[in-house]
Design an enzyme around this catalytic site. Structure first.
Site, PDB file in Angstrom:
ATOM      1  N   PRO A 192       0.829  -1.209   0.000  1.00  0.00           N
ATOM      2  CA  PRO A 192       0.000   0.000   0.000  1.00  0.00           C
ATOM      3  C   PRO A 192       0.861   1.257   0.000  1.00  0.00           C
ATOM      4  O   PRO A 192       1.946   1.261   0.563  1.00  0.00           O
ATOM      5  CB  PRO A 192      -0.780  -0.088   1.314  1.00  0.00           C
ATOM      6  CG  PRO A 192      -0.525  -1.419   1.890  1.00  0.00           C
ATOM      7  CD  PRO A 192       0.606  -2.051   1.176  1.00  0.00           C
ATOM      8  N   LYS A 196       0.438   3.068  -6.773  1.00  0.00           N
ATOM      9  CA  LYS A 196      -0.229   2.332  -7.860  1.00  0.00           C
ATOM     10  C   LYS A 196      -1.380   3.141  -8.450  1.00  0.00           C
ATOM     11  O   LYS A 196      -1.484   3.309  -9.665  1.00  0.00           O
ATOM     12  CB  LYS A 196      -0.736   0.975  -7.349  1.00  0.00           C
ATOM     13  CG  LYS A 196       0.372   0.078  -6.846  1.00  0.00           C
ATOM     14  CD  LYS A 196      -0.136  -1.232  -6.318  1.00  0.00           C
ATOM     15  CE  LYS A 196      -0.977  -1.080  -5.059  1.00  0.00           C
ATOM     16  NZ  LYS A 196      -0.219  -0.494  -3.931  1.00  0.00           N
ATOM     17  N   THR A 197      -2.230   3.651  -7.578  1.00  0.00           N
ATOM     18  CA  THR A 197      -3.345   4.464  -8.055  1.00  0.00           C
ATOM     19  C   THR A 197      -2.827   5.698  -8.781  1.00  0.00           C
ATOM     20  O   THR A 197      -3.308   6.059  -9.858  1.00  0.00           O
ATOM     21  CB  THR A 197      -4.220   4.876  -6.856  1.00  0.00           C
ATOM     22  OG1 THR A 197      -4.548   3.697  -6.111  1.00  0.00           O
ATOM     23  CG2 THR A 197      -5.497   5.545  -7.305  1.00  0.00           C
ATOM     24  N   GLU A 412      11.765  -0.224  27.528  1.00  0.00           N
ATOM     25  CA  GLU A 412      12.364   0.364  26.326  1.00  0.00           C
ATOM     26  C   GLU A 412      13.879   0.205  26.335  1.00  0.00           C
ATOM     27  O   GLU A 412      14.484  -0.065  25.302  1.00  0.00           O
ATOM     28  CB  GLU A 412      11.981   1.842  26.197  1.00  0.00           C
ATOM     29  CG  GLU A 412      10.487   2.091  25.974  1.00  0.00           C
ATOM     30  CD  GLU A 412       9.905   1.300  24.797  1.00  0.00           C
ATOM     31  OE1 GLU A 412      10.632   1.060  23.818  1.00  0.00           O
ATOM     32  OE2 GLU A 412       8.724   0.915  24.876  1.00  0.00           O
TER      33      GLU A 412
HETATM   34  P1  ADP Z   1      -1.366   2.879  -3.649  1.00  0.00           P
HETATM   35  O1  ADP Z   1      -2.454   2.998  -4.651  1.00  0.00           O
HETATM   36  O2  ADP Z   1      -0.160   2.140  -4.163  1.00  0.00           O
HETATM   37  O3  ADP Z   1      -1.779   2.359  -2.314  1.00  0.00           O
HETATM   38  P2  ADP Z   1      -1.384   5.704  -3.894  1.00  0.00           P
HETATM   39  O4  ADP Z   1      -1.137   5.852  -5.351  1.00  0.00           O
HETATM   40  O5  ADP Z   1      -2.782   5.851  -3.464  1.00  0.00           O
HETATM   41  O6  ADP Z   1      -0.802   4.344  -3.371  1.00  0.00           O
HETATM   42  O7  ADP Z   1      -0.449   6.731  -3.130  1.00  0.00           O
HETATM   43  C1  ADP Z   1      -0.936   7.586  -2.137  1.00  0.00           C
HETATM   44  C2  ADP Z   1      -0.202   8.917  -2.178  1.00  0.00           C
HETATM   45  O8  ADP Z   1       1.154   8.765  -1.818  1.00  0.00           O
HETATM   46  C3  ADP Z   1      -0.187   9.523  -3.552  1.00  0.00           C
HETATM   47  O9  ADP Z   1      -1.314  10.302  -3.771  1.00  0.00           O
HETATM   48  C4  ADP Z   1       1.087  10.359  -3.537  1.00  0.00           C
HETATM   49  O10 ADP Z   1       0.865  11.604  -2.931  1.00  0.00           O
HETATM   50  C5  ADP Z   1       1.993   9.563  -2.631  1.00  0.00           C
HETATM   51  N1  ADP Z   1       2.870   8.676  -3.407  1.00  0.00           N
HETATM   52  C6  ADP Z   1       2.900   7.330  -3.337  1.00  0.00           C
HETATM   53  N2  ADP Z   1       3.817   6.818  -4.167  1.00  0.00           N
HETATM   54  C7  ADP Z   1       4.397   7.852  -4.800  1.00  0.00           C
HETATM   55  C8  ADP Z   1       5.406   7.967  -5.788  1.00  0.00           C
HETATM   56  N3  ADP Z   1       6.018   6.896  -6.287  1.00  0.00           N
HETATM   57  N4  ADP Z   1       5.748   9.200  -6.212  1.00  0.00           N
HETATM   58  C9  ADP Z   1       5.141  10.295  -5.715  1.00  0.00           C
HETATM   59  N5  ADP Z   1       4.178  10.255  -4.794  1.00  0.00           N
HETATM   60  C10 ADP Z   1       3.787   9.058  -4.313  1.00  0.00           C
HETATM   61 ZN    ZN Z   2       8.183  -3.162  23.509  1.00  0.00          ZN
HETATM   62 MG    MG Z   3      -4.421   2.585  -4.249  1.00  0.00          MG
END
Ligand code: ADP
Ligand code: ZN
Ligand code: MG
Length: 577
Positions: A192, A196-197, A412
Site C-alpha cells: 500500500p 499504484k493508483t 524500552e
Molecule cells: P497505492 O495505490 O499504491 O496504495 P497511492 O497511489 O494511493 O498508493 O499513493 C498515495 C499517495 O502517496 C499519492 O497520492 C502520492 O501523494 C503519494 N505517493 C505514493 N507513491 C508515490 C510515488 N512513487 N511518487 C510520488 N508520490 C507518491
Molecule cells: Zn516493547
Molecule cells: Mg491505491
C-alpha cells in the site's frame, strides 16, 4: 441540456417546499411538547372552576391556556356536544382553529413532506453507480486526470512499462505495422502507498484518453448477478469510447481465488467470470486497456493472470534510497524547504517507507513549521514529522504514575540494549517514554543503515531478540511481566512463523513452504510449525535474558537516565555503554 436545466430548477423548488413543510411540522411538534396533556374530564373540571383563560377548539384536539399561564392539550371525545355551551356559560374565550392551519397540518404539509421523501429515494435509485450495468443507461463518467508521470517518482521500471502503453494508445500504427498486438491488461501490484493508483491516473493523463476508474469492491454485491451485470455495462461503455483506459483499483476484491468458501463466493465467481469473458472478447484493435491494482497479488485468481488477460504484471515496490529522494523532491516542489534542510538525509534515514509515508512526512513537517511560525521547513521539523508518522502524535504522560513510568523505562531500555548488543540489528536512533499515538507508552526507534533486500537467518533472529528485549527486561527487573509487550509479541511471532513456514529456517520443519497465508499446509504440519515457532521464540528469549543479566549495570544506568530525561538520543545512549 435544456431539460437538464429545467429539471434542476424543479428540483430546487421541490427542495424549498420540502424544507418549509418540514420546518412547520417541526415547529408544531415543538410547540406541542411544551403543552401538558390533560384528561378530558380534567379540562371540563378546569372550565367549571374558571381556571381556563382561553381555548382553541379543533375537530379532534383542544389546546388552551390555564390561569397560571401553562399550556395544555387534550384529545376531544366524541360525545361532547355540551362543550361549546359550557364554554359560553363560564365565559371562556374560545376560537376554532384557523382555516389555513387545519388545511396545512391536516393535509398539505404531510403530503409535501411525503412527496419530498419519495423524490429523494427515487433520486438515490437513479444514482450512477446503482444503475450502472443496466442496459441502455449512461453510467460512469469518464475522468481526465491532470497529474502526469512527473508527479510519480521512484518507480522507473513501472513507469517505462506504462510508457509503452501510452505509445500504443496514442500511436497504434507503429505497433500494428510491426504486427504487434496491444497488451490487454496490466496488473500493478505492490504494498500500500507505493503509488499504484497514482501511476494509473498518470497513465491516463499522459495518454489523454478517457479514464474509467472503479474499485473492486464496487462490483461486490449481495445479489448474485449484479456484479456481473456491472462488469458487462462497464465494458460496453468503454468499447463505445475507445481508445480508453479502464482502471479497477483493489481488484483482489473481485479476483479472489475462487475456491474460497465465503458466503458470497457465487456472486464473486460470476463477476470474475464476466470479467474474464470481457477480457477474452477484446478485439485485436479495440484499444481498451484494463489496468488493475492490488496490494495482495497472492490472492488473485490465476485465471486472471493467463496470457491474453492481465498479460503484463508490473511490480511497484517500496522505493530505494534514490527513489525516496526523488519522491521527496516531487512533494517538496510547492513547499518552502530551508537552505540548510537536507532531503537527502531524510531519504537516507527512511528505509522501508512508502511514497505515501514520505508525502505524509513532508506535509507534517510543513504543518509543524507553519504552526511554529517558522519561515521555512528546517531539519528538526522533518525529524519531528518522521516520529509523528512512525509513532503517532505525542500524548500527555502526566497521568502515568511513577511505578508505571519506571517499568516503561526498563522495557524500552531492554529493547535498546539488545539492539546494541546484537551485531546485525539496526542502530538505536532514539529511546523515548513519551507516549505517542493510540497505544505506544514508549518506543525505541531504530533506523536501518541501508535498504534490506534480503535478510539472513542471523539478521532475523537479531530482530526477534530486539523485539523480545522489552519483555526480558521487565521479567528480570520486576520478576513479573505486564501487558506492555503485546505488540512486540505479535510482531516477533509473525516473524518467527514466516521464518519457519516461508523461509525454511525451522530445524524440524525443513524446507516446506506453508503457503502465502501460512495455511496452505496439512493440520499435522501446522501443529509442528507451531511447536517449532514456540521453541524458536523461547530460545531467543533466553538469549535476550542472558545479554541483559550480563549487562545489568548498563540496563540500570540507562533506564534511570531515561526516566529522568524521558527521551535519549543515540549519542547520549551510547555514552553509557
Ligand atoms: P497505492 O495505490 O499504491 O496504495 P497511492 O497511489 O494511493 O498508493 O499513493 C498515495 C499517495 O502517496 C499519492 O497520492 C502520492 O501523494 C503519494 N505517493 C505514493 N507513491 C508515490 C510515488 N512513487 N511518487 C510520488 N508520490 C507518491
Ligand atoms: Zn516493547
Ligand atoms: Mg491505491
Amino acid at each position: 441540456m435544456q431539460s437538464d436545466a429545467t429539471k434542476k430548477r424543479l428540483e430546487i423548488v421541490l427542495a424549498v417546499l420540502f424544507t418549509i413543510a418540514s420546518l412547520f411540522i417541526l415547529v408544531d411538534l415543538v410547540m406541542q411538547t411544551g403543552q401538558r396533556a390533560l384528561a378530558y374530564s380534567e379540562v371540563r373540571e378546569a372550565i367549571r372552576s374558571s381556571r381556563v383563560e382561553e381555548m382553541t377548539v379543533g375537530p379532534t384536539l383542544l389546546n388552551g391556556t390555564l390561569s397560571d399561564g401553562s399550556r395544555f392539550k387534550t384529545q376531544r371525545i366524541s360525545e361532547d356536544a355540551e362543550l361549546i355551551p359550557m364554554l359560553e356559560k363560564y365565559e371562556v374565550s374560545y376560537s376554532g382553529p384557523s382555516e389555513w392551519r387545519s388545511v396545512f397540518y391536516g393535509g398539505a404539509a404531510p403530503a409535501i413532506a411525503l412527496l419530498g421523501l419519495l423524490y429523494f429515494f427515487y433520486q438515490r435509485s437513479q444514482s450512477p453507480l446503482r444503475n450502472f450495468g443496466k442496459r441502455g443507461k449512461t453510467l460512469l463518467v469518464a475522468e481526465s486526470p491532470s497529474t502526469g508521470f512527473d508527479h510519480v517518482a521512484g518507480c522507473d521500471e513501472a513507469k517505462s512499462e506504462l510508457t509503452e502503453i501510452v505509445d500504443f494508445l496514442t500511436a497504434p500504427e507503429r505497433f500494428h505495422a510491426m504486427g504487434a498486438s496491444m497488451p490487454r491488461g496490466v496488473l500493478l501490484s505492490g504494498p500500500p502507498g507505493t503509488g499504484k493508483t497514482l501511476l494509473a491516473r498518470a497513465l491516463a493523463a499522459e495518454s489523454g484518453v478517457p479514464f474509467f476508474s472503479l474499485s473492486g469492491s464496487d462490483f461486490v454485491e449481495m445479489y448474485v448477478g449484479v456484479g456481473a451485470a456491472r462488469v458487462r455495462g462497464l465494458f460496453e461503455q468503454a468499447r463505445k469510447q475507445a481508445p480508453c483506459i479502464v482502471f479497477i483499483d483493489e481488484i483482489d476484491a473481485l479476483g479472489k481465488t475462487r475456491d474460497q468458501n465465503s458466503s458470497n463466493s457465487d456472486e464473486r465467481e460470476q463477476t470474475l467470470n464476466q470479467l474474464l469473458v470481457e477480457l477474452d472478447g477484446f478485439e485485436q484493435d479495440s484499444r481498451v486497456v484494463l489496468i488493475g491494482a492490488t496490494n495482495r497479488p497472492e490472492v488473485i485468481d490465476p485465471a486472471l493472470l493467463r496470457p491474453g488477460r492481465f498479460d503484463r504484471q508490473v511490480v511497484v515496490d517500496a522505493p530505494d534510497r534514490v527513489g525516496r529522494l526523488a519522491i521527496l523532491e516531487v512533494h517538496g516542489r510547492g513547499k518552502k524547504i530551508g537552505p540548510n534542510t537536507s532531503l537527502k538525509k531524510l531519504a537516507n534515514s527512511t528505509a522501508g517507507m512508502s511514497g505515501a509515508d514520505l508525502a505524509n512526512i513532508l506535509n507534517e513537517a510543513a504543518l509543524l513549521a507553519a504552526r511554529e511560525g517558522a519561515s521555512c521547513i528546517e531539519q528538526e521539523h522533518l525529524h519531528e514529522a518522521v516520529e509523528k508518522v512512525l509513532a503517532g502524535p505525542v500524548r500527555s504522560n502526566r497521568l502515568l504514575d511513577k511505578n508505571l513510568k519506571n517499568r516503561i523505562a526498563y522495557h524500552e531500555t531492554g529493547h535498546a540494549l539488545i539492539a546494541y548488543h546484537s551485531p546485525t540489528a539496526d542502530p538505536v536512533h532514539k529511546i523515548s517514554i513519551v507516549p505517542r499515538g493510540k497505544a505506544a507508552l514508549g518506543y525505541t526507534m531504530q533506523i536501518p543503515l541501508s535498504d534490506s533486500y534480503l535478510m539472513t537467518e542471523t539478521e532475523l533472529r537479531d530482530r526477534i531478540r530486539v523485539l523480545l528485549g522489552g519483555r526480558a527486561a521487565e521479567a528480570l527487573i520486576f520478576n513479573e511481566v505486564s501487558t506492555g509487550a503485546e505488540n512486540d509479541l505479535e510482531r516477533c511471532t509473525l516473524l518467527a512463523r514466516r521464518m519457519v513456514g516461508h523461509f525454511g529456517m525451522g530445524a524440524r520443519t525443513g524446507l516446506l513452504h506453508a503457503g502465502a497465508d501460512l495455511r496452505g499446509c496439512s493440520p499435522a504440519f501446522a501443529a509442528k510449525m507451531d511447536e517449532q515457532v514456540q521453541d524458536m521464540l523461547e530460545d531467543i528469549f533466553k538469549e535476550a535474558q542472558t545479554i541483559l543479566v550480563e549487562n545489568r549495570g548498563q540496563l540500570e544506568a540507562v533506564s534511570q537516565r531515561l526516566l529522568k530525561r524521558e527521551v535519549l538520543e543515540a549519542e547520549e545512549f551510547e555514552s553509557f555503554l
